[in-house]
Write a protein that holds these residues in place. Structure first.
Motif, PDB file in Angstrom:
ATOM      1  N   VAL A  30       0.851  -1.198   0.000  1.00 22.47           N
ATOM      2  CA  VAL A  30       0.000   0.000   0.000  1.00 22.47           C
ATOM      3  C   VAL A  30       0.884   1.245   0.000  1.00 22.47           C
ATOM      4  N   VAL A  31       0.666   2.091  -1.011  1.00 24.82           N
ATOM      5  CA  VAL A  31       1.452   3.325  -1.148  1.00 24.82           C
ATOM      6  C   VAL A  31       0.537   4.466  -1.579  1.00 24.82           C
ATOM      7  N   ALA A  32       0.972   5.699  -1.325  1.00 21.09           N
ATOM      8  CA  ALA A  32       0.250   6.871  -1.837  1.00 21.09           C
ATOM      9  C   ALA A  32       0.426   6.923  -3.341  1.00 21.09           C
ATOM     10  N   GLU A  33      -0.667   7.147  -4.050  1.00 18.26           N
ATOM     11  CA  GLU A  33      -0.590   7.215  -5.514  1.00 18.26           C
ATOM     12  C   GLU A  33      -1.781   7.975  -6.073  1.00 18.26           C
ATOM     13  N   GLY A  34      -1.497   8.898  -6.977  1.00 17.37           N
ATOM     14  CA  GLY A  34      -2.559   9.590  -7.703  1.00 17.37           C
ATOM     15  C   GLY A  34      -3.549  10.314  -6.826  1.00 17.37           C
ATOM     16  N   GLY A  35      -3.083  10.894  -5.721  1.00 11.79           N
ATOM     17  CA  GLY A  35      -3.983  11.605  -4.827  1.00 11.79           C
ATOM     18  C   GLY A  35      -4.731  10.714  -3.864  1.00 11.79           C
TER      19      GLY A  35
END
Length: 285
Positions: A30-35
């Motif tokens: 799980v990662v931050a991506e595309g807002g």
């Protein structure tokens, strides 16, 4: 706008059943991506984000609405401290664009200005986009559209007007047309621009029989890109459906039976039902 989600508000928003099922999954990567956040839950690739104030997900399970996999990834993202950006539409941000946006945000303002200016000198697309965004460049002038028209006239002469030419000349001409149209698509669109993109369609159509007969020429990538920019310029013109139908009906006789432009199907959203009917009425006259 950044949105700080917390576990309690998320669970209340999705309901007890979905929340409980989401908690049972153990998402990974799980990662931050595309807002929002991306990850893998139950072997399905998932993206989850906030759109118009609501939590939504895009998931390999093909659910039409927020699914259990999206809830699981959202919970894991909250625990990891991911901050969600509220977005106005359900269009997921391009990861590469987000990567460069994040990098640009880390630069000093002066350094960023110098970097953009240095590259704009050598990149016409960047230079055009920059000047348009700054309000310094509007619709193309008559002089500019005349120059592009002259290029199209020269391109049309290649198969028959030049004594010696090669298949590569046709493909190069297609790429040149595409490059100019892509630049025009960054600027406000007027009737002269639509005339140019229609003429480019006619010229490229005149090349296709020759290119299809050749074993070592592949025009498909250029055809697809020209078709895409043609639709994009028609969309940006904001003409009334009746006017668009008239333009397409006038263009249609100059296209091959198996045209690279899907007329009128590719323009159905712009035309609407009445516009499509108008197109066929005009085309059959």
């Amino acid at each position: 706008m950044a949105v700080k989600l917390d576990v309690e508000s998320l669970l209340n928003a999705v309901g007890k059943d979905l929340a409980a099922r989401g908690r049972e999954l153990a998402p990974r990567d799980v990662v931050a991506e595309g807002g929002g956040a991306a990850g893998v839950a139950d072997d399905r690739d998932v993206w989850v984000g906030v759109v118009n104030g609501e939590l939504v997900s895009e998931c390999g399970c093909s659910a039409d609405e927020l699914c259990v996999h999206g809830v699981a990834v959202a919970l894991a993202a909250i625990e990891a401290g991911v901050v969600f950006d509220s977005q106005p539409s359900h269009e997921r941000r391009d990861p590469e664009e987000q990567r460069f946006a994040d990098a640009a945000a880390r630069l000093d303002a002066g350094e960023l200005v110098r970097l953009v200016a240095r590259h704009a000198v050598h990149d016409r697309r960047l230079a055009t986009g920059l000047l348009v965004s700054a309000g310094e460049l509007g619709a193309p002038t008559e002089e500019e559209t005349t120059a592009v028209h002259r290029m199209l006239v020269d391109a049309r002469r290649i198969p028959g007007g030049y004594e010696r030419w090669e298949l590569r000349d046709l493909l190069d001409a297609g790429q040149d047309m595409l490059a100019e149209l892509e630049l025009l698509a960054l600027r406000p669109v007027n009737d002269d621009v639509l005339d140019l993109v229609d003429e480019a369609a006619r010229v490229w159509t005149s090349f296709l029989d020759t290119l299809y007969e050749a074993r070592d020429a592949d025009p498909e990538s250029i055809s697809a890109a020209l078709a895409e920019v043609h639709v994009r310029l028609y969309e940006a013109s904001e003409l009334e459906p009746e006017e668009l139908a008239g333009r397409l009906a006038r263009l249609r006789p100059d296209l091959a039976d198996e045209s690279f432009l899907d007329v009128p199907a590719a323009y159905a959203d712009l035309l609407g039902d009445e516009g499509v009917d108008e197109f066929w009425n005009l085309a059959e006259e």
